[in-house]
Design a protein around this motif. Sequence first.
Motif, short mmCIF file in Angstrom:
data_model
loop_
_atom_site.label_atom_id
_atom_site.label_comp_id
_atom_site.label_asym_id
_atom_site.label_seq_id
_atom_site.Cartn_x
_atom_site.Cartn_y
_atom_site.Cartn_z
N LEU A 276 45.23 7.49 9.64
CA LEU A 276 44.76 6.31 8.60
C LEU A 276 46.17 5.61 8.04
O LEU A 276 46.95 6.51 7.88
CB LEU A 276 43.90 6.99 7.44
CG LEU A 276 42.44 6.94 7.61
CD1 LEU A 276 41.98 7.81 6.56
CD2 LEU A 276 41.79 5.53 7.68
N ASP A 277 45.99 4.41 7.73
CA ASP A 277 47.32 3.65 7.08
C ASP A 277 46.60 2.88 5.85
O ASP A 277 45.46 2.38 6.10
CB ASP A 277 48.04 2.98 8.07
CG ASP A 277 48.98 3.72 8.97
OD1 ASP A 277 49.62 4.80 8.48
OD2 ASP A 277 48.69 3.49 10.25
N THR B 214 41.89 2.73 10.29
CA THR B 214 42.45 3.38 11.32
C THR B 214 43.34 2.47 12.41
O THR B 214 43.09 1.25 12.28
CB THR B 214 41.28 4.26 12.21
OG1 THR B 214 40.26 3.12 12.67
CG2 THR B 214 40.45 5.09 11.14
N PRO B 215 43.79 3.16 13.49
CA PRO B 215 44.34 2.17 14.56
C PRO B 215 43.53 1.39 15.14
O PRO B 215 43.76 0.32 15.85
CB PRO B 215 45.15 3.05 15.33
CG PRO B 215 45.45 4.32 14.52
CD PRO B 215 44.15 4.43 13.77
N VAL C 197 37.86 0.88 12.11
CA VAL C 197 37.31 1.36 11.20
C VAL C 197 38.30 1.28 9.88
O VAL C 197 39.33 1.75 9.82
CB VAL C 197 36.90 2.91 11.42
CG1 VAL C 197 36.11 3.40 10.34
CG2 VAL C 197 36.18 3.05 12.70
N THR C 198 37.63 0.73 8.86
CA THR C 198 38.09 0.52 7.60
C THR C 198 37.70 1.81 6.69
O THR C 198 36.34 2.30 6.86
CB THR C 198 38.03 -0.81 6.95
OG1 THR C 198 36.36 -1.16 6.87
CG2 THR C 198 38.57 -1.84 7.92
N ALA C 199 38.39 1.98 5.56
CA ALA C 199 38.00 3.13 4.59
C ALA C 199 38.20 2.33 3.25
O ALA C 199 39.50 1.76 2.85
CB ALA C 199 38.85 4.36 4.63
N GLN C 200 37.08 2.01 2.38
CA GLN C 200 37.42 1.36 1.09
C GLN C 200 37.10 2.65 -0.05
O GLN C 200 36.04 3.43 0.05
CB GLN C 200 36.47 0.44 0.77
CG GLN C 200 36.51 -0.61 1.65
CD GLN C 200 35.67 -1.83 1.44
OE1 GLN C 200 35.24 -2.25 0.30
NE2 GLN C 200 35.11 -2.48 2.46
#
Length: 322
Positions: A188-189, A213-214, A217-220
């Motif tokens: 993750l970045d 992720t590369p 997929v996004t993470a909020q």
Amino acid sequence: MGVIGCAGIAVRRMLPAFAACPDIEIAAVASRDPAKARQVAERFGCRAVHGYAELLEQDDIQAVYVPLPAALHARWTEAALRTGRPVLAEKPLTTDPRRTAELLELAAGRGLVLMENVMFVHHHRHEAVRRLVADGAIGELRAFHAAFTIPPLADTDIRYDPGLGGGALADVGVYPLRAALHFLGNRLDVVGARLTRGAKRRVETAGAALLSTPGTVTAQLTFGMEHAYRSSYELWGSEGSITVDRAFTPPADHVPVIGLRRGRTAEKIRLAPHDQVAATVAAFAAAVRTGAPPDDGATLRQAELLDEIDRSASREHPDATG
């Protein structure tokens, strides 16, 4: 086990779990306040020690638990490791990713277990969620949302003290961030972040971050410590979604539920209760016994991402917390 400090989490959660674990005996509890050390030691049938350094001089201590304020973790974790003892330390392991890397390297070089006390990852519900995702229950994973917010604390709480490593990011932000790492992996970045400070506070009391992720997929992540209580995460896929409430700090007798929705069909998957505190203690004891560190690189990546979130928020909104 020797315990450096008599913090609330030690007395309420960890010491009872140590006492109940067949692989652990509580040998001593240390405090800078002799009366507090005696009070806690009497409750758990162990020896009281005046001062943290003095505890590390005790011959019968084989492992150390560090529940001190975050700003003190690095000093006393390092001190314990240098005496040849494995360490279970409260999260965050340190307030600086470079120090986290140094301590992990020190432990590895000496063949010692160093484990950060992030307990929810040891609850069996999250492994069940992983299996659902891996089995294609929601199709291809597209997005992850997580939130951990708690009501306001007492004004004197150490989590409002910047000198002791306080602030919402390190205290409650760790939970949704670690959950993102748990499900999406260490690659993750940070895309962007925002931290805000409540009135009359010296630390940030709320924040949000967007990671990716590369791939796609996004993470909020949302976190705060002057809010209505919220402890949850959701995974959204191409064909359905998974929802988990009371995700991070469920009591031992809580019946965990996984909400699974696919198209117009919704179901609730109920699991047996699971004591994540006991599971964490057992995992530490097993790691010490076998010499196999339980960490998969998430501890260091978590530290790096906490720092990236803080720096991203400072770059994008330099006046938000100042």
